[in-house]
Design a protein around this motif. Sequence first.
Motif, short mmCIF file in Angstrom:
data_model
loop_
_atom_site.label_atom_id
_atom_site.label_comp_id
_atom_site.label_asym_id
_atom_site.label_seq_id
_atom_site.Cartn_x
_atom_site.Cartn_y
_atom_site.Cartn_z
N SER A 189 -28.97 11.88 10.54
CA SER A 189 -29.80 12.69 11.44
C SER A 189 -30.99 13.34 10.74
CB SER A 189 -28.94 13.79 12.09
OG SER A 189 -27.86 13.23 12.80
N THR A 190 -31.15 13.12 9.45
CA THR A 190 -32.18 13.83 8.70
C THR A 190 -33.56 13.19 8.78
OG1 THR A 190 -31.47 12.62 6.71
CG2 THR A 190 -30.58 14.84 7.04
N GLY A 191 -33.67 12.10 9.51
CA GLY A 191 -34.98 11.45 9.63
C GLY A 191 -35.97 12.32 10.38
N GLU A 192 -37.24 12.07 10.16
CA GLU A 192 -38.28 12.84 10.82
C GLU A 192 -38.33 12.53 12.32
OE1 GLU A 192 -41.94 12.07 8.88
OE2 GLU A 192 -41.33 12.96 6.96
N ASN A 193 -37.90 11.34 12.70
CA ASN A 193 -37.90 10.93 14.10
C ASN A 193 -36.71 11.56 14.83
OD1 ASN A 193 -38.08 9.67 16.55
ND2 ASN A 193 -38.39 7.62 15.71
N PHE A 194 -36.99 12.18 15.99
CA PHE A 194 -35.94 12.79 16.79
C PHE A 194 -34.92 11.75 17.25
CE2 PHE A 194 -34.33 13.73 21.08
CZ PHE A 194 -33.65 14.90 20.83
N MET A 195 -35.35 10.50 17.36
CA MET A 195 -34.47 9.43 17.83
C MET A 195 -33.30 9.21 16.87
SD MET A 195 -34.00 7.50 20.39
CE MET A 195 -35.61 7.65 21.17
N ASP A 196 -33.50 9.46 15.58
CA ASP A 196 -32.42 9.31 14.61
C ASP A 196 -31.25 10.23 14.96
OD1 ASP A 196 -33.90 7.46 13.25
OD2 ASP A 196 -34.67 8.88 11.77
N MET A 197 -31.58 11.46 15.30
CA MET A 197 -30.56 12.43 15.67
C MET A 197 -29.87 12.03 16.97
SD MET A 197 -31.06 16.47 16.51
CE MET A 197 -32.09 16.66 15.04
N ALA A 198 -30.66 11.59 17.95
CA ALA A 198 -30.11 11.20 19.25
C ALA A 198 -29.18 9.99 19.12
CB ALA A 198 -31.24 10.89 20.23
N VAL A 199 -29.59 9.02 18.31
CA VAL A 199 -28.78 7.82 18.11
C VAL A 199 -27.47 8.17 17.41
CG1 VAL A 199 -28.63 5.66 16.82
CG2 VAL A 199 -30.68 6.18 18.12
N THR A 200 -27.52 9.06 16.42
CA THR A 200 -26.33 9.47 15.69
C THR A 200 -25.32 10.11 16.63
OG1 THR A 200 -27.59 9.82 13.66
CG2 THR A 200 -25.44 10.90 13.82
N ILE A 201 -25.79 11.04 17.47
CA ILE A 201 -24.90 11.72 18.40
C ILE A 201 -24.34 10.74 19.43
CG2 ILE A 201 -24.78 13.49 20.20
CD1 ILE A 201 -26.87 15.08 18.63
N ALA A 202 -25.20 9.84 19.93
CA ALA A 202 -24.76 8.87 20.92
C ALA A 202 -23.72 7.91 20.35
CB ALA A 202 -25.96 8.07 21.44
N MET A 203 -23.93 7.45 19.14
CA MET A 203 -22.98 6.52 18.52
C MET A 203 -21.65 7.18 18.22
SD MET A 203 -24.22 3.51 18.47
CE MET A 203 -24.85 3.99 20.09
N PHE A 204 -21.69 8.45 17.85
CA PHE A 204 -20.43 9.15 17.63
C PHE A 204 -19.70 9.36 18.94
CE2 PHE A 204 -17.65 12.82 16.81
CZ PHE A 204 -16.97 12.34 15.70
N GLY A 205 -20.46 9.56 20.03
CA GLY A 205 -19.85 9.67 21.35
C GLY A 205 -19.14 8.38 21.74
N VAL A 206 -19.77 7.24 21.48
CA VAL A 206 -19.13 5.94 21.75
C VAL A 206 -17.87 5.79 20.91
CG1 VAL A 206 -19.41 3.44 21.56
CG2 VAL A 206 -21.31 4.85 22.41
N LEU A 207 -17.95 6.21 19.66
CA LEU A 207 -16.79 6.12 18.77
C LEU A 207 -15.64 6.99 19.26
CD1 LEU A 207 -15.57 5.05 16.16
CD2 LEU A 207 -16.70 6.90 14.93
N CYS A 208 -15.96 8.15 19.82
CA CYS A 208 -14.93 9.04 20.36
C CYS A 208 -14.23 8.41 21.55
CB CYS A 208 -15.55 10.38 20.76
SG CYS A 208 -15.96 11.46 19.36
N ILE A 209 -14.99 7.71 22.41
CA ILE A 209 -14.41 7.03 23.56
C ILE A 209 -13.44 5.94 23.10
CG2 ILE A 209 -14.90 5.57 25.56
CD1 ILE A 209 -17.54 7.10 25.86
N ILE A 210 -13.87 5.16 22.13
CA ILE A 210 -13.02 4.09 21.59
C ILE A 210 -11.74 4.69 20.97
CG2 ILE A 210 -12.84 2.29 19.82
CD1 ILE A 210 -15.83 1.79 20.22
N THR A 211 -11.91 5.79 20.25
CA THR A 211 -10.76 6.45 19.62
C THR A 211 -9.79 6.97 20.66
OG1 THR A 211 -12.17 7.12 17.76
CG2 THR A 211 -10.07 8.25 17.98
N TYR A 212 -10.31 7.50 21.76
CA TYR A 212 -9.45 8.00 22.84
C TYR A 212 -8.59 6.88 23.40
CZ TYR A 212 -7.97 9.84 27.34
OH TYR A 212 -7.21 10.22 28.42
#
Length: 213
Positions: free
Chosen positions: A140-163
């Motif tokens: 999430s440390t990239g200058e682009n805001f999209m880096d942070m958004a993608v990181t959060i979104a991918m962790f959300g997908v991972l949480c669904i799979i884990t559930y």
Amino acid sequence: MENLWVHALTVFMGLFAIMNPIANVPIFLSLTEGDDEKTTAMVASRALLLAFLIVSVFSVAGKLIFDLFGITLPAFQITGGLLVFLIGFHMLQGDQSSVQHPSEKDKKKSLEAALSVTISPLAMPILAGPGTIATAMNFSTGENFMDMAVTIAMFGVLCIITYVLFVSGGKFVTYIGPSALGVITRMMGLILAVIGTQMVITGMHGAFGLKAG
């Protein structure tokens, strides 16, 4: 757009490797032994929701939080490692609460005890541990805001799979029986204790600048 998908896949694989939901299934089963399906699903959903919130917060303001409270990653690793070791030690002793004929009051207490594992050790430090948080912060440390958004979104997908893995993993208990699950509980306790010890060692290396032998 292609670079975005490549980045998203990289983030997902990195978080998947560090969180390792498949390896956490036996640990989840051990911690929820004796719980009914509704309680098990509740524990899984609450733990993953809390883990998602923790990772999201640290993805957005992780460095600020660490600086604000004077926290270092090694200190976080040592504390988390000690906590994991303690949980693993208790699991090695076979400490599991069971009630043969609970009253309504006992059922409420039993439910509260079952849900207590959602915060510790499930949400933190097993699911949202120092490694997961550090990985999310790095992505999430990239200058682009999209880096942070993608990181959060991918962790959300991972949480669904884990559930899905956690909830469906309950069927495994039906086949192996309570005795075998007791053995698994102690095995997972040993593994958790070792993981906790390794987290402490890693934290010590980072805190004192020691080189891995």
